[in-house]
Design an enzyme around this catalytic site. Structure first.
Site, PDB file in Angstrom:
ATOM      1  N   ASN A  10      13.300  35.019  -6.464  1.00 32.26           N
ATOM      2  CA  ASN A  10      12.962  33.973  -7.427  1.00 32.26           C
ATOM      3  C   ASN A  10      14.270  33.307  -7.836  1.00 32.26           C
ATOM      4  O   ASN A  10      15.059  33.895  -8.571  1.00 32.26           O
ATOM      5  CB  ASN A  10      12.264  34.634  -8.630  1.00 32.26           C
ATOM      6  CG  ASN A  10      12.097  33.683  -9.803  1.00 32.26           C
ATOM      7  OD1 ASN A  10      12.291  32.479  -9.676  1.00 32.26           O
ATOM      8  ND2 ASN A  10      11.740  34.233 -10.955  1.00 32.26           N
ATOM      9  N   LYS A  12      14.809  30.829  -9.661  1.00 39.89           N
ATOM     10  CA  LYS A  12      14.781  30.260 -11.019  1.00 39.89           C
ATOM     11  C   LYS A  12      15.363  28.836 -11.030  1.00 39.89           C
ATOM     12  O   LYS A  12      15.219  28.118 -10.050  1.00 39.89           O
ATOM     13  CB  LYS A  12      15.492  31.200 -11.988  1.00 39.89           C
ATOM     14  CG  LYS A  12      14.899  32.615 -11.929  1.00 39.89           C
ATOM     15  CD  LYS A  12      15.321  33.493 -13.056  1.00 39.89           C
ATOM     16  CE  LYS A  12      14.648  34.857 -12.904  1.00 39.89           C
ATOM     17  NZ  LYS A  12      14.977  35.775 -13.974  1.00 39.89           N
ATOM     18  N   HIS A  95       5.375  34.542 -15.092  1.00 32.83           N
ATOM     19  CA  HIS A  95       6.714  35.136 -15.214  1.00 32.83           C
ATOM     20  C   HIS A  95       7.071  35.249 -16.696  1.00 32.83           C
ATOM     21  O   HIS A  95       6.680  34.397 -17.501  1.00 32.83           O
ATOM     22  CB  HIS A  95       7.740  34.270 -14.474  1.00 32.83           C
ATOM     23  CG  HIS A  95       9.077  34.937 -14.399  1.00 32.83           C
ATOM     24  ND1 HIS A  95       9.976  34.896 -15.429  1.00 32.83           N
ATOM     25  CD2 HIS A  95       9.631  35.719 -13.435  1.00 32.83           C
ATOM     26  CE1 HIS A  95      11.046  35.611 -15.094  1.00 32.83           C
ATOM     27  NE2 HIS A  95      10.862  36.111 -13.885  1.00 32.83           N
ATOM     28  N   GLU A  97       9.606  34.573 -18.299  1.00 31.91           N
ATOM     29  CA  GLU A  97      10.268  33.398 -18.884  1.00 31.91           C
ATOM     30  C   GLU A  97       9.242  32.312 -19.209  1.00 31.91           C
ATOM     31  O   GLU A  97       9.398  31.569 -20.174  1.00 31.91           O
ATOM     32  CB  GLU A  97      11.363  32.897 -17.928  1.00 31.91           C
ATOM     33  CG  GLU A  97      12.574  33.831 -17.972  1.00 31.91           C
ATOM     34  CD  GLU A  97      13.308  33.981 -16.654  1.00 31.91           C
ATOM     35  OE1 GLU A  97      13.194  33.133 -15.768  1.00 31.91           O
ATOM     36  OE2 GLU A  97      14.034  35.004 -16.522  1.00 31.91           O
ATOM     37  N   GLU A 167       7.479  43.531 -14.201  1.00 33.43           N
ATOM     38  CA  GLU A 167       8.830  43.150 -14.600  1.00 33.43           C
ATOM     39  C   GLU A 167       9.011  43.407 -16.091  1.00 33.43           C
ATOM     40  O   GLU A 167       8.662  42.552 -16.911  1.00 33.43           O
ATOM     41  CB  GLU A 167       9.076  41.667 -14.307  1.00 33.43           C
ATOM     42  CG  GLU A 167       8.924  41.295 -12.852  1.00 33.43           C
ATOM     43  CD  GLU A 167       9.709  40.038 -12.513  1.00 33.43           C
ATOM     44  OE1 GLU A 167      10.579  40.112 -11.642  1.00 33.43           O
ATOM     45  OE2 GLU A 167       9.479  38.994 -13.145  1.00 33.43           O
ATOM     46  N   GLY A 173      17.432  40.199 -15.838  1.00 33.93           N
ATOM     47  CA  GLY A 173      18.705  39.505 -16.030  1.00 33.93           C
ATOM     48  C   GLY A 173      19.647  40.223 -16.984  1.00 33.93           C
ATOM     49  O   GLY A 173      20.650  39.663 -17.423  1.00 33.93           O
ATOM     50  N   SER A 213      16.557  43.248 -12.582  1.00 32.10           N
ATOM     51  CA  SER A 213      17.882  43.725 -12.181  1.00 32.10           C
ATOM     52  C   SER A 213      17.866  44.577 -10.913  1.00 32.10           C
ATOM     53  O   SER A 213      18.583  45.573 -10.816  1.00 32.10           O
ATOM     54  CB  SER A 213      18.557  44.466 -13.341  1.00 32.10           C
ATOM     55  OG  SER A 213      18.720  43.592 -14.450  1.00 32.10           O
ATOM     56  N   GLY A 235      18.483  37.285 -10.176  1.00 36.07           N
ATOM     57  CA  GLY A 235      19.924  37.059 -10.037  1.00 36.07           C
ATOM     58  C   GLY A 235      20.469  37.385  -8.654  1.00 36.07           C
ATOM     59  O   GLY A 235      21.224  36.597  -8.069  1.00 36.07           O
TER      60      GLY A 235
HETATM   61  P1  PGA Z   1      16.584  39.610 -12.326  1.00 32.71           P
HETATM   62  O1  PGA Z   1      15.245  38.746 -12.484  1.00 32.71           O
HETATM   63  O2  PGA Z   1      16.549  40.218 -10.947  1.00 32.71           O
HETATM   64  O3  PGA Z   1      17.705  38.623 -12.489  1.00 32.71           O
HETATM   65  O4  PGA Z   1      16.564  40.645 -13.392  1.00 32.71           O
HETATM   66  C1  PGA Z   1      14.023  39.187 -11.977  1.00 32.71           C
HETATM   67  C2  PGA Z   1      12.962  38.154 -12.239  1.00 32.71           C
HETATM   68  O5  PGA Z   1      12.983  37.530 -13.310  1.00 32.71           O
HETATM   69  O6  PGA Z   1      12.068  37.924 -11.406  1.00 32.71           O
END
Ligand code: PGA
Length: 250
Positions: A10, A12, A95, A97, A167, A173, A213, A235
Protein backbone atom coordinates in the site's frame (compact mmCIF):
# COMPACT_ATOMS: atom_id res chain seq x y z
CA UNK A 1 3.37 -28.33 -0.57
CA UNK A 2 4.58 -24.85 0.17
CA UNK A 3 2.06 -22.33 1.25
CA UNK A 4 1.11 -19.43 -1.04
CA UNK A 5 0.89 -16.04 0.66
CA UNK A 6 -0.63 -12.76 -0.46
CA UNK A 7 1.86 -9.91 -0.11
CA UNK A 8 0.47 -6.46 -0.88
CA UNK A 9 2.06 -3.03 -0.95
CA UNK A 10 0.00 0.00 0.00
CA UNK A 11 1.95 2.98 -1.29
CA UNK A 12 -0.38 5.45 0.43
CA UNK A 13 0.07 9.11 -0.61
CA UNK A 14 3.56 8.68 -1.98
CA UNK A 15 5.18 8.79 -5.41
CA UNK A 16 4.68 10.80 -8.54
CA UNK A 17 3.98 8.85 -11.71
CA UNK A 18 7.63 8.53 -12.70
CA UNK A 19 8.63 7.40 -9.20
CA UNK A 20 5.76 4.93 -9.15
CA UNK A 21 6.72 3.50 -12.54
CA UNK A 22 10.31 3.07 -11.40
CA UNK A 23 9.19 1.12 -8.33
CA UNK A 24 6.68 -0.94 -10.30
CA UNK A 25 9.36 -1.92 -12.83
CA UNK A 26 11.69 -3.01 -10.04
CA UNK A 27 8.90 -5.10 -8.47
CA UNK A 28 7.90 -6.77 -11.71
CA UNK A 29 11.51 -7.60 -12.40
CA UNK A 30 12.29 -8.76 -8.86
CA UNK A 31 9.13 -10.84 -8.53
CA UNK A 32 9.24 -12.61 -11.89
CA UNK A 33 10.05 -15.87 -10.18
CA UNK A 34 8.08 -15.06 -6.99
CA UNK A 35 5.86 -17.85 -5.71
CA UNK A 36 3.28 -15.79 -3.91
CA UNK A 37 0.40 -13.52 -4.86
CA UNK A 38 1.41 -9.86 -5.14
CA UNK A 39 -0.31 -6.50 -5.26
CA UNK A 40 0.85 -2.93 -5.78
CA UNK A 41 -1.56 -0.20 -4.72
CA UNK A 42 -0.35 3.23 -5.85
CA UNK A 43 -2.33 6.42 -5.51
CA UNK A 44 -5.10 7.11 -8.03
CA UNK A 45 -2.92 9.41 -10.12
CA UNK A 46 -0.33 6.68 -10.75
CA UNK A 47 -2.76 3.81 -11.41
CA UNK A 48 -2.71 4.10 -15.16
CA UNK A 49 1.07 4.32 -15.40
CA UNK A 50 1.67 1.50 -12.92
CA UNK A 51 -1.08 -0.54 -14.60
CA UNK A 52 0.84 -0.42 -17.87
CA UNK A 53 3.93 -1.81 -16.12
CA UNK A 54 2.24 -4.64 -14.19
CA UNK A 55 -0.19 -5.70 -16.92
CA UNK A 56 0.25 -9.39 -17.75
CA UNK A 57 2.66 -9.97 -14.83
CA UNK A 58 2.17 -11.65 -11.45
CA UNK A 59 1.73 -8.26 -9.75
CA UNK A 60 -1.88 -7.19 -9.40
CA UNK A 61 -3.02 -3.57 -9.61
CA UNK A 62 -4.77 -2.20 -6.53
CA UNK A 63 -6.47 1.03 -5.52
CA UNK A 64 -6.44 2.36 -1.96
CA UNK A 65 -10.09 3.41 -1.80
CA UNK A 66 -13.15 4.07 -3.95
CA UNK A 67 -16.31 6.14 -3.78
CA UNK A 68 -19.44 4.56 -2.30
CA UNK A 69 -21.52 5.63 -5.30
CA UNK A 70 -21.18 4.54 -8.90
CA UNK A 71 -21.26 8.04 -10.37
CA UNK A 72 -22.84 11.44 -9.93
CA UNK A 73 -22.29 14.72 -8.13
CA UNK A 74 -19.48 13.63 -5.79
CA UNK A 75 -16.72 16.19 -6.15
CA UNK A 76 -13.29 14.76 -5.50
CA UNK A 77 -14.37 11.11 -5.47
CA UNK A 78 -13.24 8.29 -7.76
CA UNK A 79 -15.72 5.68 -8.98
CA UNK A 80 -15.54 1.90 -9.41
CA UNK A 81 -16.26 2.47 -13.11
CA UNK A 82 -13.14 4.62 -13.41
CA UNK A 83 -11.02 2.07 -11.56
CA UNK A 84 -12.30 -0.72 -13.77
CA UNK A 85 -11.46 1.38 -16.82
CA UNK A 86 -7.85 1.58 -15.57
CA UNK A 87 -7.54 -2.17 -15.09
CA UNK A 88 -7.62 -2.10 -11.29
CA UNK A 89 -8.25 -5.59 -9.89
CA UNK A 90 -8.29 -5.04 -6.14
CA UNK A 91 -9.52 -2.27 -3.85
CA UNK A 92 -8.31 -1.74 -0.29
CA UNK A 93 -11.25 -0.62 1.86
CA UNK A 94 -11.68 0.48 5.45
CA UNK A 95 -8.00 1.22 5.96
CA UNK A 96 -7.48 2.67 9.43
CA UNK A 97 -6.36 5.97 7.92
CA UNK A 98 -9.70 6.15 6.11
CA UNK A 99 -11.59 5.14 9.25
CA UNK A 100 -9.77 7.36 11.73
CA UNK A 101 -8.38 10.36 9.83
CA UNK A 102 -11.25 10.61 7.34
CA UNK A 103 -13.98 9.34 9.66
CA UNK A 104 -15.31 6.55 7.49
CA UNK A 105 -17.75 4.49 9.51
CA UNK A 106 -18.71 0.86 9.06
CA UNK A 107 -21.83 1.78 7.08
CA UNK A 108 -19.78 3.67 4.51
CA UNK A 109 -17.13 0.96 4.34
CA UNK A 110 -19.89 -1.62 3.85
CA UNK A 111 -21.42 0.36 0.99
CA UNK A 112 -18.03 0.51 -0.73
CA UNK A 113 -17.38 -3.20 -0.14
CA UNK A 114 -20.70 -4.18 -1.70
CA UNK A 115 -20.27 -1.85 -4.66
CA UNK A 116 -16.73 -3.05 -5.35
CA UNK A 117 -17.77 -6.71 -5.15
CA UNK A 118 -20.75 -6.05 -7.41
CA UNK A 119 -18.33 -4.74 -10.02
CA UNK A 120 -16.13 -7.80 -9.76
CA UNK A 121 -13.23 -6.37 -7.80
CA UNK A 122 -11.31 -8.21 -5.15
CA UNK A 123 -11.65 -6.33 -1.86
CA UNK A 124 -9.12 -6.14 0.95
CA UNK A 125 -11.19 -5.22 3.99
CA UNK A 126 -9.01 -3.74 6.72
CA UNK A 127 -9.91 -4.11 10.37
CA UNK A 128 -8.05 -3.40 13.57
CA UNK A 129 -8.20 -1.90 17.03
CA UNK A 130 -6.62 1.27 18.41
CA UNK A 131 -4.16 1.16 21.29
CA UNK A 132 -6.83 2.31 23.69
CA UNK A 133 -9.19 -0.44 22.54
CA UNK A 134 -6.44 -3.03 22.90
CA UNK A 135 -5.61 -1.83 26.41
CA UNK A 136 -9.28 -2.08 27.32
CA UNK A 137 -9.35 -5.69 26.15
CA UNK A 138 -11.53 -4.85 23.13
CA UNK A 139 -9.25 -5.93 20.28
CA UNK A 140 -11.37 -8.95 19.38
CA UNK A 141 -14.72 -7.28 19.69
CA UNK A 142 -13.64 -4.29 17.58
CA UNK A 143 -12.38 -6.53 14.77
CA UNK A 144 -15.49 -8.67 15.03
CA UNK A 145 -17.81 -5.74 14.69
CA UNK A 146 -15.83 -4.24 11.79
CA UNK A 147 -16.13 -7.57 9.98
CA UNK A 148 -19.81 -8.09 10.74
CA UNK A 149 -20.73 -4.57 9.60
CA UNK A 150 -18.17 -4.41 6.81
CA UNK A 151 -19.52 -7.61 5.26
CA UNK A 152 -23.20 -7.03 6.03
CA UNK A 153 -25.26 -8.13 3.04
CA UNK A 154 -22.30 -9.76 1.29
CA UNK A 155 -23.45 -13.19 0.09
CA UNK A 156 -21.31 -16.27 0.56
CA UNK A 157 -20.57 -16.61 -3.14
CA UNK A 158 -18.93 -13.17 -3.15
CA UNK A 159 -16.63 -14.07 -0.27
CA UNK A 160 -14.07 -15.65 -2.59
CA UNK A 161 -13.25 -12.08 -3.63
CA UNK A 162 -12.79 -10.86 -0.06
CA UNK A 163 -9.47 -10.70 1.75
CA UNK A 164 -9.31 -9.46 5.33
CA UNK A 165 -6.33 -7.46 6.58
CA UNK A 166 -5.82 -7.30 10.31
CA UNK A 167 -3.98 -4.06 10.97
CA UNK A 168 -3.77 -3.02 14.61
CA UNK A 169 -3.87 0.77 14.40
CA UNK A 170 -1.09 1.13 16.99
CA UNK A 171 1.25 -0.89 14.77
CA UNK A 172 0.76 1.08 11.56
CA UNK A 173 3.73 3.24 10.64
CA UNK A 174 4.94 3.18 14.25
CA UNK A 175 7.65 0.55 14.03
CA UNK A 176 5.69 -1.46 16.62
CA UNK A 177 4.59 -4.85 15.35
CA UNK A 178 2.12 -7.12 17.04
CA UNK A 179 4.03 -10.19 18.22
CA UNK A 180 3.47 -13.09 15.84
CA UNK A 181 1.52 -14.89 18.58
CA UNK A 182 -0.70 -11.89 19.34
CA UNK A 183 -1.39 -11.37 15.65
CA UNK A 184 -2.10 -15.06 15.14
CA UNK A 185 -4.56 -15.04 18.03
CA UNK A 186 -6.58 -12.24 16.45
CA UNK A 187 -6.38 -13.91 13.04
CA UNK A 188 -7.73 -17.11 14.60
CA UNK A 189 -10.54 -15.11 16.15
CA UNK A 190 -11.33 -13.45 12.80
CA UNK A 191 -11.52 -16.91 11.23
CA UNK A 192 -14.00 -17.90 13.92
CA UNK A 193 -16.13 -14.86 13.11
CA UNK A 194 -16.05 -15.70 9.39
CA UNK A 195 -16.97 -19.28 10.23
CA UNK A 196 -19.97 -18.12 12.21
CA UNK A 197 -21.08 -15.84 9.38
CA UNK A 198 -20.30 -18.02 6.35
CA UNK A 199 -19.42 -21.53 7.51
CA UNK A 200 -16.25 -23.45 8.27
CA UNK A 201 -15.21 -23.89 4.62
CA UNK A 202 -15.34 -20.14 4.00
CA UNK A 203 -13.34 -19.52 7.17
CA UNK A 204 -10.71 -22.01 6.14
CA UNK A 205 -10.34 -20.51 2.67
CA UNK A 206 -10.39 -16.82 3.47
CA UNK A 207 -7.04 -15.05 3.23
CA UNK A 208 -6.17 -12.96 6.29
CA UNK A 209 -3.25 -10.59 5.89
CA UNK A 210 -1.40 -8.96 8.75
CA UNK A 211 -0.41 -5.32 8.45
CA UNK A 212 1.48 -2.93 10.70
CA UNK A 213 5.23 -2.33 10.45
CA UNK A 214 5.92 -5.49 8.45
CA UNK A 215 9.61 -5.47 7.52
CA UNK A 216 12.14 -7.83 5.95
CA UNK A 217 13.29 -8.68 9.49
CA UNK A 218 9.92 -9.75 10.90
CA UNK A 219 8.03 -11.11 7.90
CA UNK A 220 9.14 -14.75 8.15
CA UNK A 221 8.17 -15.04 11.80
CA UNK A 222 4.76 -13.52 11.18
CA UNK A 223 4.10 -15.70 8.12
CA UNK A 224 5.10 -18.83 10.03
CA UNK A 225 1.88 -18.53 12.03
CA UNK A 226 -0.97 -20.79 11.12
CA UNK A 227 -3.59 -18.11 10.63
CA UNK A 228 -1.49 -15.43 8.91
CA UNK A 229 -1.83 -15.76 5.15
CA UNK A 230 -0.04 -12.69 3.91
CA UNK A 231 0.95 -9.12 4.59
CA UNK A 232 -0.31 -5.65 3.82
CA UNK A 233 2.79 -3.51 3.80
CA UNK A 234 2.92 0.29 3.99
CA UNK A 235 6.24 2.01 4.67
CA UNK A 236 8.38 -0.93 3.60
CA UNK A 237 6.55 -1.19 0.27
CA UNK A 238 7.93 2.11 -0.97
CA UNK A 239 11.38 0.79 -1.80
CA UNK A 240 12.10 -2.31 -3.84
CA UNK A 241 15.04 -3.12 -1.52
CA UNK A 242 12.60 -3.49 1.37
CA UNK A 243 9.55 -4.89 -0.40
CA UNK A 244 11.31 -7.58 -2.44
CA UNK A 245 12.82 -9.36 0.56
CA UNK A 246 9.39 -9.25 2.21
CA UNK A 247 7.66 -10.57 -0.90
CA UNK A 248 10.25 -13.32 -1.32
CA UNK A 249 10.75 -14.15 2.34
CA UNK A 250 12.13 -17.59 3.06
P1 PGA B 1 3.03 0.20 7.73
O1 PGA B 1 1.55 0.38 7.14
O2 PGA B 1 3.59 -1.05 7.09
O3 PGA B 1 3.77 1.44 7.31
O4 PGA B 1 2.90 0.06 9.20
C1 PGA B 1 0.70 -0.70 6.93
C2 PGA B 1 -0.60 -0.22 6.34
O5 PGA B 1 -1.08 0.85 6.74
O6 PGA B 1 -1.20 -0.89 5.48
Amino acid sequence: MSRRYYIAGNWKMHKTRSEAVELAKALVDGLKDGKHKYLAAPSFTALEAVGAVVKGTNVRLGAQDVAAEEQGAHTGEVSVLMLKDLGVQTIILGHSERRHTYKEDDALVNKKVKLALKHGFEVILCVGETLEERENGQAEVVCESQIIWGLAGVPKDALANVVIAYEPVWAIGTGKTATPDDADAIHAYIRKVVSRLYGADAAENIVIQYGGSVKPENVAQLMSKENIDGALVGGASLKADAFLPIAKFA
